[in-house]
Scaffold this active site. Sequence first.
Site, short mmCIF file in Angstrom:
data_model
loop_
_atom_site.label_atom_id
_atom_site.label_comp_id
_atom_site.label_asym_id
_atom_site.label_seq_id
_atom_site.Cartn_x
_atom_site.Cartn_y
_atom_site.Cartn_z
N GLU A 4 47.17 76.07 -52.98
CA GLU A 4 46.64 76.02 -51.55
C GLU A 4 47.42 74.72 -50.98
OE1 GLU A 4 46.16 78.24 -49.44
OE2 GLU A 4 45.31 77.19 -47.57
N ARG B 84 49.86 84.58 -32.40
CA ARG B 84 49.99 85.61 -33.00
C ARG B 84 51.39 86.04 -33.17
NH1 ARG B 84 45.62 89.37 -33.62
NH2 ARG B 84 47.17 90.97 -34.03
N TRP C 54 56.68 88.44 -32.19
CA TRP C 54 56.94 87.91 -33.44
C TRP C 54 58.16 88.97 -34.04
CZ3 TRP C 54 57.08 88.86 -38.75
CH2 TRP C 54 57.44 88.04 -39.55
N LYS D 234 49.90 74.86 -47.94
CA LYS D 234 49.62 74.25 -46.47
C LYS D 234 50.73 73.33 -46.02
CE LYS D 234 47.22 75.85 -45.01
NZ LYS D 234 46.53 77.15 -45.66
N LYS E 24 50.15 84.59 -37.17
CA LYS E 24 48.86 84.71 -37.80
C LYS E 24 48.71 86.32 -38.09
CE LYS E 24 44.79 82.77 -38.32
NZ LYS E 24 44.81 81.74 -39.48
N CYS F 95 52.23 90.54 -33.31
CA CYS F 95 52.53 89.99 -31.90
C CYS F 95 51.09 90.25 -31.41
CB CYS F 95 53.39 91.20 -31.30
SG CYS F 95 54.85 91.43 -32.30
N GLU G 47 54.18 75.10 -45.31
CA GLU G 47 54.14 76.18 -44.06
C GLU G 47 53.99 75.33 -42.79
OE1 GLU G 47 50.87 78.85 -43.83
OE2 GLU G 47 49.69 77.39 -44.59
N HIS H 211 57.68 72.37 -69.22
CA HIS H 211 58.49 73.31 -69.94
C HIS H 211 59.51 73.69 -69.03
CE1 HIS H 211 55.75 74.07 -73.08
NE2 HIS H 211 54.91 74.01 -72.45
N ASN I 197 52.80 96.66 -30.89
CA ASN I 197 52.91 95.65 -32.26
C ASN I 197 52.79 96.87 -33.23
OD1 ASN I 197 51.97 93.66 -30.54
ND2 ASN I 197 50.10 93.57 -31.40
N GLY I 198 53.58 96.50 -34.47
CA GLY I 198 53.65 97.14 -35.55
C GLY I 198 55.03 97.60 -35.77
C1 F6R Z 1 48.57 80.50 -44.74
C2 F6R Z 1 47.66 81.90 -44.07
C3 F6R Z 1 48.20 83.03 -44.94
C4 F6R Z 1 47.06 84.11 -44.58
C5 F6R Z 1 47.62 85.45 -45.37
C6 F6R Z 1 46.54 86.58 -45.46
O1 F6R Z 1 47.77 79.50 -44.12
O2 F6R Z 1 47.06 81.80 -43.30
O3 F6R Z 1 49.08 82.83 -45.93
O4 F6R Z 1 46.23 83.61 -45.77
O5 F6R Z 1 48.66 85.76 -44.41
O6 F6R Z 1 46.06 86.65 -44.20
P1 F6R Z 1 44.71 87.26 -44.04
O7 F6R Z 1 43.71 86.54 -44.64
O8 F6R Z 1 44.63 87.82 -42.48
O9 F6R Z 1 44.75 88.64 -44.77
#
Ligand code: F6R
Length: 607
Positions: A480, A27, A74, A484, A602, A2, A487, A503, A100-101
């Site tokens: 990756e 966030r 969030w 991408k 994020k 958050c 998500e 398999h 937050n937390g």
């Molecule tokens: C995907 C993404 C997440 C972060 C993951 C780790 O696009 O951004 O999968 O890579 O949450 O986050 P950090 O790097 O901040 O530890």
Amino acid sequence: MCGIIGYVGYDQATPLLLDGLKKLEYRGYDSAGIAVYDGNLIKIVKAKGRLKSLCDKLSAISLEGHLGIGHTRWATHGKPSEKNSHPIASASKNFAVVHNGIIENYLCLKENLIKKGINFESETDSEVVAQLLDLYYDGDVLNTVIKVINIIEGSYALGIICKNEPETLVAVKKSSPLIVGVGKNENFIASDATAIVSRTKNIIRLKDEEIAIVNKDNIKFYDKNKNLISKDVFHIDWDVSVAEKSGYEHFMLKEIMEQPKAIMDTIKPRIKDGKIFFDGISLSKEKLGNINKICILACGSAYHVGYVAKYIFEKMLRKTVEIDVASEFRYMNPIVDKNTMVIAISQSGETADTLAAIREAKKLGAQALSIVNVVGSSIANESDSVIYTWAGPEIAVATTKAYSTQLSVIYMLAIYMADKLSKVSYEQYNSYIKDLMKIPSEIEKILSGHNLIKTLAKKFYNCKNVFFIGRNTDYAVSLEGSLKLKEISYIHSEAYPAGELKHGTISLIEDGTLVVALATNDLLYEKMISNIKEVKARGATVLTLTSQKHKDIESVSDFNIYVPDISDIMVPSLSVVPLQLFSYYIAYFKNCDIDKPRNLAKSVTVE
Ligand code: F6R
């Protein structure tokens, strides 16, 4: 997870809080709210949904005052709703709190408070903090906060205001980031600097269980024994423009385009006279020789960087590399000791699982080196040594430039360690350095062809299922590419080692299924051609991604993307870029909320 902002100063709080929340919306974006002391009462306005709902609500209300806190949520405990959004008021309305937390012992605390006759209005864990503040208030907010943090367990970044102390903003944190912004006749608190950088670039990072008592012209810091402590001010060297789209439609596209610069900023200062140097890190030949295993810990995309690293380190160093998802590592009774080199990778430096995994590894005697983007973050602080990526703040939820800069640090580490261990010749070393320095300009070339990728995305944006296949580092990059896509576009996709598909999973391939096949690895190129033929024979439409030298791939594929030729170990830095663009444009044509994908936020600072 958050976002938190707080203000005390000469100016009106409401517009500043809203402006800060706009910068923090990445966030958390399922509800938002602000609390402002209006000279008489603490008034709270909250709204479910995007920040715009809150702004609309506030446009019809006058909320004036010089002290306030704000939050963008969030949801973890309690569904997204106005009632569960923050700020949360205590029963007496003397306190308002943003959190937050996760307060892990909230159920038992809540039960006890209910027994004392206190009514709870929300389903959140955070409300216990507001009610405890009320219960323990003795006329001194510092005493009261200390009492409360001695009772609550879990993680928290708290911004608190109290009606009886109308010129004071209180901040305290544990395992969740919180900073204090130092202004002129005004001061701030925030969960990250993007929220306040337009007003001040001078920040102070709180450490766990430190308390900041913030007034408009002075700030005092205390430990939890009420001892005054002094803290250093850190000057931010980036600009408010990083938190703005600068003409791009989305932060994600802006950040994809920023990759050449971010990578150059990360590698250039560490190469002097053709040699790699890491400030403050000494990995002697003897130390490296004693390492029996490298253990990489990370989550999500950072874990995918670790996956690439595993192939590169094993190839170049001939050491065993284990790569673990941090949330698994922490509970798997890991086999780690003083001869294990632990490498944690994290953009935010605040990911709860990665932090806990480092703590576990350190408890078992390992030395932890972290690769982190946010200076002074918890993971950086708790590691024995840190290599910072210089990607600058990343705002889009889906990471791009952080991934790329992490990868460039991995190459540098691999070359540096291979050199120390005498596993690389003088010529090979120089050739790696040359290729490393070439990455930014080669990415520029890929970016300049983004319209081709846009055209391909337009063909495929209605897909229901996509498979990404590759071998070796191509498989790691596939992971990756697939993440991408899912998500931000919500298209189901899976990444598979190309040889593994037959398999079982190949049964899912039917007429028209899109398979994105990565075939950049020279040694495995012919194997990939066979795998492409296998899926084509089952009706797949194949989009291949390979290096320019492999133009003959056109005989087996339906569509092609080429990246410039570069050494095998560094090609992931190039091949990931078209995949980022492909996902971006697919999400764009699907009209998705690219920078704020559903259910995501994020920086995952809760378990
Ligand atoms: C995907 C993404 C997440 C972060 C993951 C780790 O696009 O951004 O999968 O890579 O949450 O986050 P950090 O790097 O901040 O530890």
